[in-house]
Design a protein around this motif. Sequence first.
Motif, short mmCIF file in Angstrom:
data_model
loop_
_atom_site.label_atom_id
_atom_site.label_comp_id
_atom_site.label_asym_id
_atom_site.label_seq_id
_atom_site.Cartn_x
_atom_site.Cartn_y
_atom_site.Cartn_z
N LEU B 70 -12.38 28.31 -35.50
CA LEU B 70 -11.04 27.84 -35.15
C LEU B 70 -10.18 29.04 -34.76
CD1 LEU B 70 -10.17 25.30 -38.01
CD2 LEU B 70 -10.30 24.79 -35.57
N THR B 71 -9.75 29.08 -33.51
CA THR B 71 -8.84 30.14 -33.09
C THR B 71 -7.44 29.78 -33.57
OG1 THR B 71 -10.17 30.68 -31.16
CG2 THR B 71 -7.85 31.31 -31.08
N LEU B 72 -6.81 30.67 -34.32
CA LEU B 72 -5.50 30.36 -34.90
C LEU B 72 -4.34 31.07 -34.22
CD1 LEU B 72 -6.43 30.18 -38.70
CD2 LEU B 72 -6.30 28.33 -37.01
N SER B 73 -4.63 32.16 -33.52
CA SER B 73 -3.63 32.84 -32.69
C SER B 73 -4.37 33.80 -31.78
CB SER B 73 -2.61 33.59 -33.56
OG SER B 73 -3.17 34.80 -34.04
N ASP B 74 -3.63 34.56 -30.96
CA ASP B 74 -4.27 35.54 -30.07
C ASP B 74 -5.07 36.56 -30.85
OD1 ASP B 74 -2.98 34.27 -28.08
OD2 ASP B 74 -1.49 35.83 -27.71
N THR B 75 -4.63 36.80 -32.08
CA THR B 75 -5.25 37.89 -32.84
C THR B 75 -6.08 37.41 -34.03
OG1 THR B 75 -3.26 38.10 -34.20
CG2 THR B 75 -3.39 39.52 -32.24
N LEU B 76 -6.03 36.13 -34.31
CA LEU B 76 -6.64 35.64 -35.55
C LEU B 76 -7.62 34.48 -35.31
CD1 LEU B 76 -6.64 35.59 -38.72
CD2 LEU B 76 -4.68 34.06 -38.57
N VAL B 77 -8.81 34.63 -35.86
CA VAL B 77 -9.81 33.56 -35.75
C VAL B 77 -10.35 33.25 -37.14
CG1 VAL B 77 -11.70 35.16 -35.21
CG2 VAL B 77 -11.90 32.77 -34.55
N LEU B 78 -10.58 31.95 -37.38
CA LEU B 78 -11.11 31.50 -38.67
C LEU B 78 -12.51 30.93 -38.47
CD1 LEU B 78 -10.85 30.49 -41.70
CD2 LEU B 78 -9.75 28.44 -40.75
N TYR B 79 -13.45 31.38 -39.30
CA TYR B 79 -14.79 30.81 -39.28
C TYR B 79 -15.00 29.96 -40.53
CZ TYR B 79 -16.03 33.70 -35.32
OH TYR B 79 -16.08 34.25 -34.07
N LEU B 80 -15.67 28.84 -40.35
CA LEU B 80 -15.98 27.94 -41.47
C LEU B 80 -17.48 27.93 -41.65
CD1 LEU B 80 -13.76 24.93 -40.32
CD2 LEU B 80 -13.17 26.64 -42.06
N PHE B 81 -17.92 28.34 -42.83
CA PHE B 81 -19.36 28.38 -43.09
C PHE B 81 -19.76 27.29 -44.08
CE2 PHE B 81 -18.53 32.66 -41.56
CZ PHE B 81 -19.61 32.86 -40.71
N GLY B 82 -20.67 26.45 -43.67
CA GLY B 82 -21.19 25.41 -44.56
C GLY B 82 -22.23 26.03 -45.46
N THR B 83 -21.89 26.09 -46.73
CA THR B 83 -22.76 26.84 -47.66
C THR B 83 -23.36 25.89 -48.68
OG1 THR B 83 -21.11 28.59 -47.39
CG2 THR B 83 -22.83 28.96 -49.01
N PRO B 84 -24.68 25.77 -48.70
CA PRO B 84 -25.31 24.85 -49.64
C PRO B 84 -25.10 25.30 -51.08
CG PRO B 84 -27.01 26.12 -48.48
CD PRO B 84 -25.68 26.49 -47.87
N GLY B 85 -24.93 24.35 -51.98
CA GLY B 85 -24.50 24.67 -53.32
C GLY B 85 -25.60 24.81 -54.36
N GLN B 86 -26.84 24.91 -53.91
CA GLN B 86 -27.91 25.08 -54.89
C GLN B 86 -27.98 26.51 -55.37
OE1 GLN B 86 -28.00 23.25 -52.16
NE2 GLN B 86 -29.73 21.85 -52.06
N GLU B 87 -28.27 26.64 -56.64
CA GLU B 87 -28.36 27.94 -57.29
C GLU B 87 -29.27 28.92 -56.52
OE1 GLU B 87 -26.89 29.19 -60.02
OE2 GLU B 87 -28.11 31.02 -60.07
N ARG B 88 -30.33 28.36 -55.92
CA ARG B 88 -31.29 29.26 -55.27
C ARG B 88 -30.75 29.91 -54.00
NH1 ARG B 88 -35.00 26.78 -51.64
NH2 ARG B 88 -34.33 24.72 -50.97
#
Lengths: 131, 186
Positions: B70-88
């Motif tokens: 997600l681009t939030l401004s000219d200077t700022l970008v946000l990444y969203l990482f889907g992270t699995p919740g298993q202990e391993r």
Amino acid sequence: MPEGPGQDEELELTSPLVPLFVITNGRALPPDHEYEHTTLVTATGAENGQVAARTLSPEAGQVMDLVADGFLSVAEVAGHTHLPLGVVRILLAQLEEDSLILARTPIPRAERVDRELVSAVLEGLKNRFGA
Amino acid sequence: MYLDPDVSHAVKILIVGHFGVGKTTCIGSLSEIEPLRTEEEITEASVGFDDLSGTPDKTTTTVAMDFGRLTLSDTLVLYLFGTPGQERFKEMWEELSRGALGALVLVDPERLHESFPVLDLVERFGLTYAIAVNHFEGTTHYPLDEVREALNLTDETPVVECDVRDENSSAQALITLVKHLMSQLG
Ligand SMILES: Nc1nc2c(ncn2[C@@H]2O[C@H](COP(=O)(O)OP(=O)(O)OP(=O)(O)O)[C@@H](O)[C@H]2O)c(=O)[nH]1
Ligand SMILES: [Mg+2]
């Protein structure tokens, strides 16, 4: 030469290892904090880069083509090239050493997650989606 | 495809949750780019122990992880990482949690017990989080207070409803998290 089942098995076991070694010139993985998922990379467009570019492995060439025209995150480079992240990180380290790419650290090390940054994220999200 | 040449800050938020809770769907709803995936190698202890050394056998596994941008401004970008919740997958958590602003924890109220290992990881890696309750239709609708109580959450932890298939609903959950991050920074 007839291929026995045993031979097939052996091929299957060794084949994934060979290309990885060749792609990366047998280099070790750079330290964890280099080329993180969100580190941004782009081609330098350096003149001397043209010479080095001719000697690149096809995979390194793929990475160079991808970042030729602008910045992408390390994660995006891995996503677009379908190369494993570990391989991408090794390739990027090599390309940066050859001055073919430059990397921009996402957040300067010393800088802590500060209020100003989080506030900018909030503003950005509100502008984008409304709140 | 490319980021703004002036981009100077890339931040990340983790979208976490148990198997099949809706992480990939949520990222797909929010991302400005077609979600991408990374292939990452993790080492994990295989089942059983090596009798001679007494140490667990280590095997290497490839995990696919999806992410969006997600681009939030000219200077700022946000990444969203889907992270699995298993202990391993804790090795991946170690890297991804470094520098992460926080985590949006997706919860299916029909399978609350599966969220405990996820909350455990989130807390262990020191991530500030908010809970997004993804009610699948056709299932019992649980009041948010019941979810809060069942998950043993502190009073200040935000708990919101979220239909991860909907862009706006996902965005509001994300905004709730970021507001909470602000409040935690004082
Ligand atoms: N009916 C309904 N289906 C949903 C909802 N959220 C997700 N799904 C479906 O549930 C399935 C799992 O969703 P995913 O987004 O793949 O979940 P995930 O957390 O990424 O799953 P893993 O990566 O396998 O752990 C998909 O088929 C989705 O379409 C919802 O709110 N309602
Ligand atoms: Mg998924």
